[in-house]
Structures are given as structure tokens and as C-alpha cells.
Enzyme design. Sequence first.
Site: not given
Length: 139
Positions: A33, A80, A128
Site C-alpha cells: 500500500c 477517479h 475499500e
Amino acid sequence: MIYVCRKEHFNAAHKLWNPKWSDEKNVEVFGPCANVNWHGHNFELIVMVKGTPDPDTGFVVDLKKLSTIIRTLVIDKVDHKNLNIDVDFMEGKLASCENLVMEFWKILEPAVKEITSNGGLHKLTLYETPRNFVEYLGE
């Protein structure tokens, strides 16, 4: 008490990275991550409003209005986008789901009050991944 939910979807990129730490510590704590080139998720946001039905409409909250405020105040700002660099309310914050859902609450809680006289924001759930999610009750 009635609990009404609305689910919305958005795609966003982020990187978990603490600038106070070394590269090695960031990778140790955040693993993939902490990818220097970011990574993305298909997020699901569930907004739960709690209240009693209005005697004239039978609604705790008008779901069309709820969807509109979620989309205009939150989804349009994060969809986005790169959460670390494109989203003003995340500036200076680690782009974790925990921090993100708390910022969503700050935005949505007063807006929900404006569209319902018999209820209020009760809980936000932010997925998530299908297996990783956070819940926040404004506490």
C-alpha cells in the site's frame, strides 16, 4: 427507530505513506500500500440515516435527496481521483480509510440534517475491498 441506507460507489487511488518515516519504515508498516506509484480501489460507501418516518411522506429521509448530496458533496470529489493529491479535504492527512470516512462524516452530517426533520446521520460504512471496511458513527 428506522435505519435507512444508501450505497454509492467510487474508484480512487491512494498511497499509504507517512512523510515523517523513512522509506524502509513505510514499506515495513504499509507493505504494498506504500507503492510509490499509488494503487487503486473500487470503494463502496454506505450512508445510514436513523429516524422516524415523516407522517406526510412515510420517509425518514428522501432517498433521492440523500443520493444527490452524497454524490455532489463526496463522490464527485473523490471518484477517479488520487486521494493523496486531488482531494482538498484530505490535504495533510494520511489517506487511510479511517481518515477518509471521518472526513466524509464532517461533510455529510450537516447536509443530512438539512434534508430530514425526523432523523440524522447514524453511520458510514466504507468498503475499500470486499473484505476490508471501516464503520464510523461520528464519535
